[in-house]
Scaffold this active site. Structure first.
Site, PDB file in Angstrom:
ATOM      1  CE1 TYR A  29      53.629  57.383  46.560  1.00 20.30           C
ATOM      2  CE2 TYR A  29      55.165  57.255  44.722  1.00 20.30           C
ATOM      3  CZ  TYR A  29      54.839  56.968  46.036  1.00 20.30           C
ATOM      4  OH  TYR A  29      55.710  56.255  46.811  1.00 20.30           O
ATOM      5  CE1 TYR A 157      59.566  56.712  48.079  1.00 19.28           C
ATOM      6  CE2 TYR A 157      61.546  56.453  46.756  1.00 19.28           C
ATOM      7  CZ  TYR A 157      60.225  56.149  47.005  1.00 19.28           C
ATOM      8  OH  TYR A 157      59.568  55.282  46.173  1.00 19.28           O
ATOM      9  CG  ASP A 258      68.499  54.114  49.116  1.00 19.00           C
ATOM     10  OD1 ASP A 258      68.975  54.059  47.973  1.00 19.00           O
ATOM     11  OD2 ASP A 258      67.275  54.141  49.354  1.00 19.00           O
ATOM     12  CE  LYS A 287      64.919  57.043  41.407  1.00 14.45           C
ATOM     13  NZ  LYS A 287      64.637  56.782  42.818  1.00 14.45           N
TER      14      LYS A 287
END
Ligand SMILES: *Cc1c(COP(=O)(O)O)cnc(C)c1O
Length: 437
Positions: A29, A157, A258, A287
């Site tokens: 980003y 997200y 998720d 992760k």
């Protein structure tokens, strides 16, 4: 030039690297060239990062929520080294290897009972793509292709690829740019804030209304359980998750959770869904799966989903990454899970929660602060206005801490192995930042 004795680089070399990086290397980003050149990390050990000039910083981010055991861990290093001596990689089409099977055994064992099959993906974003593909392919296989939309909540997200972007919050800044090319899903308002908040009947009613209104075209429901991460670091009550499970059952929808951010104990339970005592039909992990060592994620599903997909016209799940089930990543993932289970992770996370809660006490009353919230090993200060990222990072670094705020959020997701003093130091840095907001 590396100063071998100190392990440090000359200031000129550091500057050269930063300048090339600024002009030629994209960061997450980020603009090109970079507005602010990044810090240069040369090594990491325990919970500390070492910068090129020798500065040490406690990593309050766990390298984006992954390095739960800290860096350069002897057991995790040993797992990778052992595997490296056998085989760094081998294709997964037509072949398997003990490291992948043993990791799959652990994942099936550790995740909620109905989940029996594992698809290894190469990143969290891909794991969510696979989950969406499973959901849609399941209904296609049942001769119901009109079930092609997902119900989700705002503030979510789920990753950066196009399938994932379509279920991320449509307006909170990350993906609104692509709205016209994304699949059109059904969005409920964000779940009301507060893990302990009484469930809001009006919100529950809105969920029910949306599910009923769209039931014929819905394939499934997808959400992050209990904690919405990069979409806003928001915590919500387990009752909403229970309601989504009930709606999925009522309308015959697949519930996709998720757990990429919430998994492996981060919220104080092994899985976010454990807070609600429910199980999904499809679950994504990532992760912390490899303890922050390598990129790997996985999508698990139930027998019903797996058999349903396989019974369809295609007869196979239409996905297969080149580096699927990479042995190096799988070896360290198994070692990371074993390490987690060998320690009292629940106590570690509870301690982090208590120390962050105490350390951030009073910050909510500061004029620039809108909200302070802590759950498990997650501490969040939400500012009233978007924060000045370089300024905030400078304060954190002056306190010996690495933090990476975004939007209006200054937060920490520290390694579980931080000592009480190290968590206090992170909380002090966050409090000092809050005083300047
Ligand atoms: C980080 C994250 C992803 C994406 O994972 P990557 O490995 O960055 O692709 C997806 N979902 C959630 C909840 C995440 O936190």
């Amino acid at each position: 030039m590396i100063d071998v004795k100190l392990g440090r680089m000359s200031p000129a070399e550091i500057e050269r690297l930063r300048a090339f990086d600024r002009d030629h290397v994209w960061h997450p980003y980020a603009p090109m060239p970079a507005a602010v050149p990044p810090e240069v990390v040369v090594s990491a050990s325990g919970v500390r990062l070492t910068l090129a000039d020798g500065t040490e910083l406690i990593d309050g981010m766990s390298s984006w929520w992954a390095a739960i055991h800290g860096y350069n861990h002897p057991e995790l290093n040993a797992a990778v080294t052992r595997q490296l001596g056998r085989m760094a990689h081998v294709m997964f089409g037509g072949l398997t290897h003990p490291t992948a099977v043993r990791l799959a055994e652990r994942l099936v064992d550790l995740t909620p009972e109905p989940l029996t099959t594992v698809f290894f993906a190469d990143s969290g974003s891909v794991a969510v793509e696979v989950a969406i593909k499973m959901t849609l392919q399941y209904w296609r296989s049942q001769g119901r292709p009109e079930r092609h939309r997902l119900l989700t909540v705002r503030g979510g997200y789920h990753g950066d690829t196009f399938g994932d972007m379509a279920v991320c919050d449509p307006v909170n800044g990350m993906h609104q740019l692509f709205t016209d090319v994304l699949a059109k899903h059904v969005f409920a308002p964000p779940p009301p804030l507060g893990y302990l908040a009484e469930p809001d009947p009006a919100y529950l009613e809105e969920l029910r209304r949306l599910a009923a209104a769209h039931s014929g075209e819905l394939a499934g429901i997808i959400v992050e359980p209990i904690v919405q991460g990069a979409g806003g670091m928001r915590f919500y009550a387990p009752e909403y998750l229970q309601a989504l499970r009930e709606l999925a059952d009522e309308h015959d929808l697949l519930l996709v959770l998720d757990e990429i951010a919430t998994g492996f104990g981060r919220t104080g339970e092994m899985w976010g869904c454990d807070h609600a005592e429910i199980a999904p039909d499809i679950m994504c992990v990532g992760k912390a799966l490899t303890g922050g060592y390598m990129t790997m994620a996985a999508t698990l599903c139930t027998d019903r989903v797996a058999r349903g997909i396989t019974s369809g016209e295609a007869g196979v799940l239409m996905h297969g990454p080149t580096y699927m089930a990479n042995p190096l990543a799988a070896s360290v993932a198994s070692a990371s899970i074993d390490l987690l289970l060998s320690r009292d992770w629940r106590d570690e996370v509870d301690t982090i929660e208590a120390v962050l809660t105490a350390g951030l006490d009073g910050a909510a009353d500061l004029p620039g602060v809108r909200d302070v919230r802590v759950l498990g090993a997650i501490g969040v200060i939400e500012a009233r206005e978007p924060v000045d990222v370089p300024a905030v990072q400078k304060i954190a670094m002056d306190h010996g801490v690495w933090l990476r705020p975004f939007g209006r959020l200054v937060y920490t997701m520290p390694p579980y192995v931080c000592t009480q003093e190290e968590i206090e130091q992170i909380a002090d840095a966050m409090y000092a930042i809050a005083e300047t907001l």
